[in-house]
Design an enzyme around this catalytic site. Structure first.
Site, short mmCIF file in Angstrom:
data_model
loop_
_atom_site.label_atom_id
_atom_site.label_comp_id
_atom_site.label_asym_id
_atom_site.label_seq_id
_atom_site.Cartn_x
_atom_site.Cartn_y
_atom_site.Cartn_z
N HIS A 6 -17.72 1.45 12.36
CA HIS A 6 -18.55 2.09 13.14
C HIS A 6 -17.84 3.29 13.52
CE1 HIS A 6 -20.37 2.41 17.18
NE2 HIS A 6 -21.28 1.55 16.46
N ASP A 52 -24.58 -5.25 13.39
CA ASP A 52 -25.44 -5.71 12.37
C ASP A 52 -24.98 -6.82 11.41
OD1 ASP A 52 -26.12 -2.42 12.61
OD2 ASP A 52 -27.50 -3.76 13.11
#
Ligand code: SDX
Length: 431
Positions: free
Chosen positions: A308, A365
Site C-alpha cells: 500500500h 483487497d
C-alpha cells in the site's frame, strides 16, 4: 522556531510557508514556488504531494489508523452500517433520526432508473465487464435528468437529491449490469427493502422466487461497503477531484472515478487476488512458488492484495475483513481452499524479508474477495462492489471541492524532456 521552509536555489534563499494539519501532518506550501523561483516540484506518483486539505478521512499509514470524520473505522465497522456511514462521510456528522429517515426516504424514492435506461443495457455484448457498464451507465443516467444536466456547480439545494440518486442508482445499475451479463431478467428494487438487502435482491432474485436474505450475508456485504466508503486521496478519489475541479457534474466526476478504480493496482486488485489464489490452487502450489515469483521483478507477478502506498504497517480494514471472513464462512458452513491458501500466503509473506523490508502487508483487497465469493458475488462484480462502497467518499470529495471558496481547476505542470525546436519536413524529403 520559524515555521517557514528555506530553499537555497542558484545562490538565493527563498522562504516558503508551511502548515500543520489537525493530526500533526506537516506540509511545505509550494503554491508560490514557480512565481518566486521559476522552479516547479516533480514528484513521481505524487507520493510526497498533497493535492488539497480535507476534513473527510484521516489515515496514519505507520500506525494503521483510519478514521471517517474522526471516528475510527473499528467503531464504525462494529456499531454503524453503510448508509449511516455514507451520511457521515458526505455531510460530516452522524445523522439523527430525522436526518437518516430523510436520507433513507430519498434513496428509496430514487432507486429506480428511468425505464428507457434499460435499453442502453441491450447495447452491451454479453460478457461486457460490469465496470465498463457501470461507468458508462452512470453518465447515461445523468442524461435522463434534465435538472442535473443544467445544474450549476455550487447550487447546493438540489445537491442532496443528486447525492441520493447517485448512491441509490449505482446499486441498481450494478445489479442490472450483472443480470444482463448473465442473460437474466431484470429484478426491480423493493420499496420496503433497505439498501444492501435490496441490492442482493436485485442481483439474485428471480421473477418466480425472491432470494433468501440471510442476515449474515446482508451484514457481511454491508460491512464491505462500509469499509470501502472513503480513503482520502487515493487514485480514484483524486480522479474525481480532478474532474470535479473543472466544474463537471457529480455523475460525470464519479463515472471517472469508476474508471480509475478499475485498474488491478487499485480497486481491481480484489478480482486479481481471487484470480491469483485460484491459479495457485489450480497449480497445486501451497503458495511458496508464487511468493518466490512475486519477489522476482522479471516474473511480472505481484502478490496481489499486498502492499500500500500509505499503510506501512497494517491496513486496519484488512484486519476487520479477515475476522469477518472467518465468521461468515463459519456461519455459512463453507470451507474455502482459497481462504486456506490466502492465510498461508499471508503467514509466509509476513516472515519473508523481501516483504518485511518493503513493508508490504495485506491490504483491504486481500480478503474481501473471499467473503464476496462466499456470499455468492461473482468475481467480475468484485470491483463494482468496491465502487458502490466508495461512492460516498467520491461524493464527499466532490462536495468538499465544490464548497471550497478558492477552488481552482486542477492543472499540474510538467518538465518537458522531448526534442528541442526543429522544423517541418515535407513528405518527399523524409527518409
Ligand atoms: C487499494 O491508495 C489507496 O488508498 C488505495 C486503496 C483505497 O482504499 O482506495 O487502499 C485501495 O488500491 C489497495 C491496493 C490494492 N492493490 C494491490 O493489492 C496490488 C498489489 N500492490 C502493489 O501493486 C503496490 O503495493 C501498490 C500499487 C498497492 C502500491 O504501490 P507503490 O506505493 O507505488 O509501491 P511500489 O510499487 O513502488 O513498491 C515498492 C516496492 C517495489 O520493489 P523495489 O522496486 O523497491 O524492489 O515493493 C514492491 C515493488 O516491486 N512491491 C511488491 C508489491 N507491492 C509492492 N512486490 C510484490 N508484490 C506486491 N504486491
Amino acid at each position: 522556531m520559524s515555521n517557514e521552509a528555506k530553499l537555497e536555489l542558484e545562490g538565493k534563499t527563498f522562504t516558503l510557508p508551511t502548515l500543520v494539519g489537525t493530526e500533526g501532518e506537516k506540509a511545505v506550501d509550494v503554491s508560490t514556488l514557480r512565481a518566486t523561483t521559476n522552479y516547479i516540484t516533480l514528484d513521481d506518483g505524487y507520493g510526497n504531494t498533497g493535492s488539497c486539505t480535507s476534513k473527510i478521512t484521516f489515515i496514519d499509514g505507520d500506525l494503521g489508523i483510519l478514521r471517517y470524520r474522526g471516528i475510527p473505522i473499528e467503531e464504525m465497522a462494529e456499531k454503524s452500517n453503510f448508509i449511516e456511514t455514507a451520511y457521515l462521510i458526505i455531510y460530516g456528522t452522524l445523522p439523527n433520526r430525522a436526518q437518516i429517515k430523510t436520507f433513507s426516504d430519498l434513496l428509496t424514492a430514487h432507486q429506480f432508473l428511468h425505464e428507457d435506461m434499460t435499453y442502453h443495457f441491450e447495447g452491451f455484448p454479453t460478457g461486457a465487464h460490469p465496470m465498463a457498464i457501470l461507468s458508462s451507465m452512470i453518465n447515461a443516467a445523468s442524461c435522463f435528468d434534465e435538472g442535473l444536466m443544467n445544474w450549476h456547480w455550487g447550487k447546493t439545494k438540489e445537491f442532496e437529491v443528486y447525492v441520493a440518486k447517485l448512491i441509490s442508482q449505482v446499486r441498481t445499475i450494478a445489479a442490472y449490469s450483472y443480470r444482463k451479463s448473465r442473460g437474466l431478467p431484470l429484478i426491480y428494487p423493493k420499496q420496503n427493502y433497505k439498501y444492501t438487502a435490496n441490492f442482493l435482491h436485485m442481483l439474485f432474485s428471480m421473477p418466480y422466487e425472491d432470494f433468501e436474505l440471510k442476515p449474515e450475508v446482508v451484514k457481511a456485504l454491508d460491512l464491505i461497503f462500509l469499509l470501502h466508503a472513503d480513503h482520502e486521496q487515493n487514485c480514484s478519489t483524486s480522479t474525481v477531484r480532478m474532474v470535479a475541479s473543472s466544474q463537471a457534474n457529480l455523475f460525470a466526476s464519479c463515472a471517472a472515478g469508476v474508471c480509475a478504480l478499475w485498474g488491478p493496482l487499485h480497486g481491481g486488485a480484489n478480482q486479481a487476488v481471487l484470480e491469483m489464489l485460484a491459479q495457485i490452487h489450480k497449480e497445486g502450489d501451497d503458495g511458496s512458488k508464487f511468493i518466490e515469483a512475486a519477489k522476482d521483478k522479471n516474473s511480472g507477478k505481484k502478490l496481489m492484495g499486498f502492499g500500500h502506498r500509505v499503510y506501512k504497517n497494517h491496513d486496519p480494514r484488512a484486519k476487520i475483513i479477515k475476522k469477518a471472513c472467518d465468521e461468515v464462512l463459519a456461519k455459512l458452513h463453507i470451507s474455502d481452499p482459497l481462504l486456506d491458501i490466502a492465510k498461508k500466503l499471508e503467514e509466509a509473506a509476513l516472515k519473508d524479508s523481501y516483504f518485511v523490508e518493503r513493508k508490504l502487508y495485506p491490504n483491504v483487497d486481500f480478503y474481501s474477495g473471499i467473503i464476496m465469493r462466499a456470499i455468492g458475488i461473482p468475481i467480475e462484480m468484485f470491483t463494482v462492489i468496491f465502487a458502490i462502497g466508495r461512492m460516498p467518499g467520491w461524493i464527499a470529495n466532490y462536495k468538499e471541492i465544490m464548497e471550497e471558496p478558492k477552488s481552482r481547476i486542477y492543472r499540474p505542470r510538467q518538465i518537458y524532456t522531448g526534442p528541442t525546436q526543429k522544423h517541418y519536413i515535407p513528405l518527399d524529403e523524409r527518409k
